[in-house]
Motif scaffolding. Structure first.
Motif, mmCIF file in Angstrom:
data_model
loop_
_atom_site.group_PDB
_atom_site.id
_atom_site.type_symbol
_atom_site.label_atom_id
_atom_site.label_comp_id
_atom_site.label_asym_id
_atom_site.label_seq_id
_atom_site.Cartn_x
_atom_site.Cartn_y
_atom_site.Cartn_z
ATOM 1 N N TRP A 121 0.834 -1.207 0.000
ATOM 2 C CA TRP A 121 0.000 0.000 0.000
ATOM 3 C C TRP A 121 0.869 1.257 0.000
ATOM 4 N N ALA A 122 1.931 1.231 0.809
ATOM 5 C CA ALA A 122 2.809 2.412 0.886
ATOM 6 C C ALA A 122 3.457 2.684 -0.470
ATOM 7 N N ALA A 123 3.907 1.611 -1.129
ATOM 8 C CA ALA A 123 4.568 1.783 -2.435
ATOM 9 C C ALA A 123 3.567 2.275 -3.476
ATOM 10 N N GLN A 124 2.401 1.661 -3.469
ATOM 11 C CA GLN A 124 1.377 2.009 -4.457
ATOM 12 C C GLN A 124 0.904 3.456 -4.311
ATOM 13 N N GLU A 125 0.795 3.917 -3.053
ATOM 14 C CA GLU A 125 0.270 5.266 -2.808
ATOM 15 C C GLU A 125 1.380 6.296 -2.639
ATOM 16 N N GLY A 126 2.625 5.871 -2.731
ATOM 17 C CA GLY A 126 3.753 6.808 -2.622
ATOM 18 C C GLY A 126 3.834 7.466 -1.250
ATOM 19 N N ILE A 127 3.651 6.677 -0.185
ATOM 20 C CA ILE A 127 3.674 7.255 1.175
ATOM 21 C C ILE A 127 5.080 7.194 1.759
ATOM 22 N N ASP A 128 5.613 8.353 2.120
ATOM 23 C CA ASP A 128 6.921 8.401 2.775
ATOM 24 C C ASP A 128 6.670 8.398 4.284
ATOM 25 N N PHE A 129 7.091 7.322 4.961
ATOM 26 C CA PHE A 129 6.869 7.274 6.420
ATOM 27 C C PHE A 129 8.139 6.841 7.149
ATOM 28 N N ASP A 130 9.281 7.221 6.596
ATOM 29 C CA ASP A 130 10.573 6.913 7.220
ATOM 30 C C ASP A 130 10.750 5.413 7.439
ATOM 31 N N LEU A 131 10.284 4.642 6.473
ATOM 32 C CA LEU A 131 10.413 3.182 6.569
ATOM 33 C C LEU A 131 11.891 2.787 6.567
ATOM 34 N N LYS A 132 12.248 1.937 7.523
ATOM 35 C CA LYS A 132 13.614 1.408 7.583
ATOM 36 C C LYS A 132 13.525 -0.107 7.700
ATOM 37 N N ARG A 133 14.046 -0.807 6.714
ATOM 38 C CA ARG A 133 13.988 -2.276 6.745
ATOM 39 C C ARG A 133 15.361 -2.810 7.127
ATOM 40 N N ALA A 134 15.781 -2.480 8.367
ATOM 41 C CA ALA A 134 17.122 -2.846 8.825
ATOM 42 C C ALA A 134 17.086 -3.907 9.915
ATOM 43 N N GLY A 135 15.912 -4.454 10.194
ATOM 44 C CA GLY A 135 15.801 -5.510 11.197
ATOM 45 C C GLY A 135 15.609 -4.986 12.615
ATOM 46 N N ILE A 136 15.265 -5.934 13.522
ATOM 47 C CA ILE A 136 15.108 -5.594 14.947
ATOM 48 C C ILE A 136 15.989 -6.536 15.765
ATOM 49 N N LEU A 137 16.774 -5.920 16.661
ATOM 50 C CA LEU A 137 17.688 -6.672 17.522
ATOM 51 C C LEU A 137 17.148 -6.671 18.955
ATOM 52 N N HIS A 138 16.818 -7.865 19.485
ATOM 53 C CA HIS A 138 16.404 -7.996 20.890
ATOM 54 C C HIS A 138 17.671 -8.182 21.725
ATOM 55 N N ILE A 139 17.782 -7.424 22.812
ATOM 56 C CA ILE A 139 19.019 -7.474 23.601
ATOM 57 C C ILE A 139 18.749 -8.013 25.018
ATOM 58 N N TYR A 140 19.696 -8.813 25.536
ATOM 59 C CA TYR A 140 19.540 -9.460 26.858
ATOM 60 C C TYR A 140 20.807 -9.283 27.679
ATOM 61 N N ARG A 141 20.582 -8.900 28.957
ATOM 62 C CA ARG A 141 21.727 -8.686 29.849
ATOM 63 C C ARG A 141 22.068 -9.942 30.649
ATOM 64 N N ASP A 142 21.105 -10.875 30.746
ATOM 65 C CA ASP A 142 21.403 -12.074 31.538
ATOM 66 C C ASP A 142 20.956 -13.345 30.820
ATOM 67 N N ARG A 143 21.473 -14.433 31.349
ATOM 68 C CA ARG A 143 21.226 -15.743 30.744
ATOM 69 C C ARG A 143 19.737 -16.118 30.763
ATOM 70 N N ALA A 144 19.043 -15.813 31.885
ATOM 71 C CA ALA A 144 17.628 -16.198 32.012
ATOM 72 C C ALA A 144 16.794 -15.548 30.897
ATOM 73 N N GLY A 145 17.026 -14.244 30.668
ATOM 74 C CA GLY A 145 16.280 -13.519 29.625
ATOM 75 C C GLY A 145 16.565 -14.102 28.247
ATOM 76 N N PHE A 146 17.847 -14.404 28.013
ATOM 77 C CA PHE A 146 18.272 -14.938 26.711
ATOM 78 C C PHE A 146 17.656 -16.321 26.479
ATOM 79 N N GLU A 147 17.621 -17.123 27.533
ATOM 80 C CA GLU A 147 17.077 -18.484 27.375
ATOM 81 C C GLU A 147 15.556 -18.453 27.166
ATOM 82 N N HIS A 148 14.886 -17.527 27.862
ATOM 83 C CA HIS A 148 13.442 -17.381 27.622
ATOM 84 C C HIS A 148 13.210 -16.994 26.152
#
Ligand SMILES: Cc1cc2nc3c(=O)[nH]c(=O)nc-3n(C[C@H](O)[C@H](O)[C@H](O)COP(=O)(O)OP(=O)(O)OC[C@H]3O[C@@H](n4cnc5c(N)ncnc54)[C@H](O)[C@@H]3O)c2cc1C
Length: 422
Positions: A121-148
């Motif tokens: 829809w964005a491409a078809q309608e030419g909508i500029d909405f600061d789209l960034k397709r660079a991925g999402i990184l989840h960050i964990y400070r401890d082992r329990a969070g990482f294992e969950h």
């Protein structure tokens, strides 16, 4: 041509109006503000995040909530004063815990399906909405969070999402500006970010070009039905006026519950408040020191987006305190502190605070489908993922409207997505 009223001009209402117009309906959109996307769809976290599809209906959320009860800077805060609404919502939240796995998988599946509609829809309608397709990184400070997170990844994979575990070294390569020491992370390359307000405004303009009548400054006071047609009564200044449609779709965010109650439907949305700050990156050093890749810090429950070159958005926290939109300094402070801690080179001289109310269902699934009356429909209750899921649920509800105006099967009251599954 069938006439449909859409109530609400946030992301869900505008995407619904657009999807209906594309199917050939004559659509009128009612929004009480002067512009689209002025409430919860104004300054959210910006993440289009299938990787955040884990629903909160897990015992660990209850345990953390109790632990955090007495801390003002806690990511989750519950005003202990009881109300019938809050108690009934929490009872249903607990009753949904056994469906945690199923609902997480279903949400991931929906989030992936939503991407294709939204990007197209964005491409078809030419909508500029600061789209960034660079991925999402989840960050964990401890082992329990990482294992969950590892266990969550297995559920997300069942929904079709690929996300991979990364070492602290790999995290640094993915986002070199991130300071601090971490146990590990999970990276989802296919996730993206964008400005919800810009997108919704752009799509509202595109809908108008398709013939949608966008009526702003129109406060809907009542939606009534005789079972066959829907009558909408609006207040515009001192005047009130009524108009009748072949159908109505309620997309009114946290106001949907009251509108539904007036129609005999139970849509138990609770307003779950969250906050964001938009850090204006006014100097070159701050622009270089701010991340490009979007982050999700699972421990503090904060999400980030780089919006264009010169804005950095940080959002999060969940507050159960009724329909209260106050921006509290003690809730904004932890967001600013987090920026200083994780991105010390970013100047926080110019920070714009905001608060919004997530329209949250107790089972964390949006209500998409028909109401008791054959001409009433809902696309609402998207909670923490309304931006991510909006395009697919709009397409789904438009399909249901299409079918229902000629069919008789009703949505099971209390069922969320069930009637919509293929
Ligand atoms: C801090 C925060 C961070 C978030 N981050 C993310 C994120 O990163 N990714 C994500 O996917 N989601 C995120 N969300 C959730 C997402 O922003 C919401 O789910 C979404 O914006 C809800 O959209 P909506 O259209 O349902 O509600 P709204 O945007 O609130 O729209 C409802 C509209 O209905 C109108 N309305 C209501 N009643 C009436 C009436 N009687 N008459 C006329 N108009 C009426 C209102 O004025 C409003 O404009 C976040 C939310 C918050 C609070």
């Amino acid at each position: 041509m069938k006439t449909i009223a859409v109530i609400g001009g946030g992301i869900t209402g505008v995407t619904t109006a657009y999807a209906l117009a594309r199917r050939g309906f004559s659509v009128t959109l009612f929004e009480r503000h002067r512009y689209a996307a002025m409430e919860t769809s104004f300054a959210n976290g910006g993440q289009l995040s299938a990787s955040n599809a884990e629903v909160w209906t897990h015992w660990s959320t209850i345990v953390k909530g109790m632990k955090w009860m007495l801390r003002n800077d806690a990511p989750l805060l519950v005003n202990p004063r009881p109300s019938w609404h809050k108690l009934s919502w929490f009872a249903e939240f607990i009753a949904s815990i056994p469906h945690y796995r199923r609902n997480t998988i279903e949400t991931a599946r929906l989030a992936i399906a939503a991407r294709e509609h939204l990007f197209a829809w964005a491409a078809q309608e030419g909508i500029d909405f600061d789209l960034k397709r660079a991925g999402i990184l989840h960050i964990y400070r401890d082992r329990a969070g990482f294992e969950h997170a590892g266990r969550v990844s297995a559920l997300l994979a069942q929904g079709g999402l690929e996300r991979r575990a990364v070492t602290p070294q790999e995290m640094r390569a993915i986002e070199p500006t991130l300071a601090g020491s971490y146990y590990g992370g999970y990276f989802t390359e296919s996730d993206a970010t964008g400005d919800i307000h810009k997108f919704t405004s752009g799509l509202a303009a595109a809908a108008a070009r398709l013939g949608v009548r966008c009526l702003y400054g129109q406060d809907v006071r009542a939606v009534k039905t005789d079972g066959r047609r829907a009558t909408i009564t609006v207040q515009d200044g001192n005047d009130s006026a009524s108009s009748t449609f072949d159908g109505a779709v309620i997309c009114a965010g946290t106001a949907s519950r009251a509108l539904a109650a007036g129609l005999g439907d139970r849509v138990n949305i609770y307003p779950v408040k969250g906050y964001s700050i938009t850090v204006n990156l006014t100097d070159e050093a701050s622009r270089a020191a701010a991340p490009v890749v979007s982050l999700l810090d699972d421990e503090t429950k904060l999400v980030t987006s780089r919006l264009g070159d010169d804005r950095f958005r940080v959002a999060g926290t969940a507050e159960f305190n009724g329909t209260n939109r106050d921006i509290r300094a003690d809730r904004i402070r932890p967001l600013v502190d987090w920026v200083q801690q994780c991105f010390p080179g970013v100047s926080t001289r110019s920070v714009v605070p905001w608060a919004g109310l997530r329209p949250m269902m107790p089972d964390m699934l949006p209500r998409v489908g028909r109401g008791r009356a054959a001409c009433i429909f809902y696309n609402t209750g998207h909670g923490h993922l309304g931006w991510t899921l909006s395009a697919v649920t709009a397409d789904m509800v438009a399909g249901v409207v299409d079918q229902a105006l000629g069919s008789a099967a009703a949505m099971v009251p209390g069922a969320a997505l069930t009637p919509m599954r293929a």
